[in-house]
Design a protein around this motif. Structure first.
Motif, mmCIF file in Angstrom:
data_model
loop_
_atom_site.group_PDB
_atom_site.id
_atom_site.type_symbol
_atom_site.label_atom_id
_atom_site.label_comp_id
_atom_site.label_asym_id
_atom_site.label_seq_id
_atom_site.Cartn_x
_atom_site.Cartn_y
_atom_site.Cartn_z
ATOM 1 N N ALA B 21 26.465 11.665 3.611
ATOM 2 C CA ALA B 21 26.522 12.503 2.406
ATOM 3 C C ALA B 21 25.219 13.280 2.262
ATOM 4 O O ALA B 21 24.135 12.759 2.576
ATOM 5 N N VAL B 22 25.327 14.522 1.802
ATOM 6 C CA VAL B 22 24.142 15.372 1.653
ATOM 7 C C VAL B 22 23.142 14.734 0.680
ATOM 8 O O VAL B 22 21.926 14.770 0.909
ATOM 9 N N ASP B 23 23.646 14.135 -0.403
ATOM 10 C CA ASP B 23 22.735 13.507 -1.378
ATOM 11 C C ASP B 23 21.956 12.362 -0.735
ATOM 12 O O ASP B 23 20.758 12.178 -1.004
ATOM 13 N N ASP B 24 22.638 11.573 0.108
ATOM 14 C CA ASP B 24 21.948 10.468 0.804
ATOM 15 C C ASP B 24 20.889 11.030 1.754
ATOM 16 O O ASP B 24 19.794 10.483 1.890
ATOM 17 N N ARG B 26 19.331 13.852 1.432
ATOM 18 C CA ARG B 26 18.236 14.378 0.608
ATOM 19 C C ARG B 26 17.261 13.250 0.239
ATOM 20 O O ARG B 26 16.043 13.408 0.302
ATOM 21 N N ARG B 27 17.837 12.095 -0.139
ATOM 22 C CA ARG B 27 16.979 10.943 -0.482
ATOM 23 C C ARG B 27 16.200 10.470 0.751
ATOM 24 O O ARG B 27 15.027 10.108 0.661
ATOM 25 N N THR B 47 15.580 25.063 -1.610
ATOM 26 C CA THR B 47 16.935 25.437 -2.025
ATOM 27 C C THR B 47 17.112 26.929 -1.811
ATOM 28 O O THR B 47 16.300 27.731 -2.272
#
Lengths: 114, 255
Positions: B21-24, B26-27, B47
């Motif tokens: 996942a992109v959010d994962d 990013r973290r 961004t």
């Protein structure tokens, strides 16, 4: 140290026998004792010398390419010191013909696994 | 839900790693990028309109701008999985494998043997830079002329020659591994006479160059032995390797 068959050609097909460190040590001692026997046949002596060479080469293979044997150990659950020792039929026969070979080594060389 | 046996499609989906996942990702970037900071290296997530977050990797003349969505897809295909630790490791490896700038190759490059192509049947010399246990090959930038390339290669040979290593004997086989970076073990062949002296001092047979062979697998320890023993060693592994006569080492070319 020879790595050639008695007829001067390469040893032919080599089959893996999976041996732990203790079994490899015991096999090397038995082979050395066999080579010191003054009655050993010259052809058998060549094959026995090749068994000694292979015991070293097996350890060297595991240093250069540790992954293949590690995969087998992971699947089988064998101990970390178990390695494939690759012997030709003649080399294996010469080892099995040693009169003082321990029964456990006879079994391991017969079955090919620890 | 029935107890029906899963069909091939369901089995395949079970075997396939879950997408990253992109959010994962990013973290993971928040954790990994500060740790890999180095002088002259810019690592950031910015961004951009239309593409969402983009990972920026800039170092001298080299620059990468990769949308996190694309990188997440690539890492999924590579089997990085969704676990945080696995993702951190995969992202770290990805950043470490970034292109090597010309100046870095010139200042820190080491000459090693690498595969000539994907068939992995022949090797040649390349300048690599050790990063985190991996040897990253240098491809000269378009603005690097012949003098830049020759200077980088000459420096890489000097550094290869100076590398210390560990010699281990397994009966008739001598195993050589670079002390701090095993992936640089083949660098020892940049100075074959020096390695031969070490082999002789260790009593490897008579270390006769006329009979001696070397078994080369890039990024792995070197194995040296007489021709017959080397043939047995290399012939019975399923791994890609090249067996070279010692006398043939000077014929190896730069890639």
């Amino acid at each position: 140290m020879s790595a050639l068959a008695a007829d001067g050609r390469t040893p032919g097909v080599l089959a893996p026998h999976w041996l732990g460190a203790g079994h490899r040590r015991a096999l090397a001692e038995a082979v050395r004792a066999g080579l010191e026997d003054p009655g050993v046949h010259p052809v058998d002596a060549v094959h026995l010398a090749d068994v000694l060479t292979e015991l070293h080469v097996a350890a060297a293979r595991d240093v250069v390419w540790p992954a293949p044997a590690a995969r087998v150990r992971r699947v089988t659950g064998w101990d970390a010191d178990v390695l494939p020792v690759r012997l030709s039929a003649r080399e294996r026969a010469a080892a099995l013909a040693l009169p003082d070979l321990a029964p456990v080594l006879r079994r391991v060389l017969g079955e090919g696994r620890p | 839900m029935t107890g029906a046996v899963p069909g091939p499609t369901r089995l395949l989906s079970r075997l396939r790693a879950a997408p990253v996942a992109v959010d994962d990702l990013r973290r993971a970037c928040d954790e990994v990028l500060p740790r890999l900071a180095a002088p002259g290296l810019r690592l950031a997530v910015v961004t951009e309109r239309g593409t969402g977050p983009v990972l920026v990797v800039e170092e001298a003349e080299r620059g990468l701008r990769v949308p996190l969505a694309d990188l997440a897809e690539d890492l999924s295909d590579a089997g990085a999985g969704t676990g945080h630790d696995g993702l951190v490791a995969a992202l770290t490896a990805w950043v470490l494998s970034r292109p090597v700038p010309d100046a870095v190759a010139s200042a820190a490059g080491v000459a090693v043997l690498q595969w000539t192509d994907r068939r992995r049947v022949a090797v040649g010399w390349r300048v690599v830079v050790p990063r985190g246990g991996v040897a990253v090959p240098w491809t000269p930038s378009p603005r690097a002329d012949r003098r830049v390339v020759e200077r980088a290669r000459a420096g890489a040979v000097v550094r290869a020659t100076a590398l210390e290593g560990v010699l281990r004997l397994e009966g008739p086989v001598a195993l050589w591994s670079a002390a701090r970076h095993p992936a640089l073990s083949t660098a020892a062949l940049a100075a074959p006479a020096r390695l031969l002296d070490r082999l002789r001092a260790a009593g490897v047979g008579r270390a006769d160059p006329g009979d001696l062979h070397v078994v080369v697998t890039p990024d792995s320890p070197l194995a040296c032995a007489g021709a017959a023993v080397a043939a047995r060693l290399a012939g019975e592994t399923g791994e890609a390797c090249v067996r070279l006569p010692w006398t043939g080492l000077p014929r190896l070319r730069w890639l």
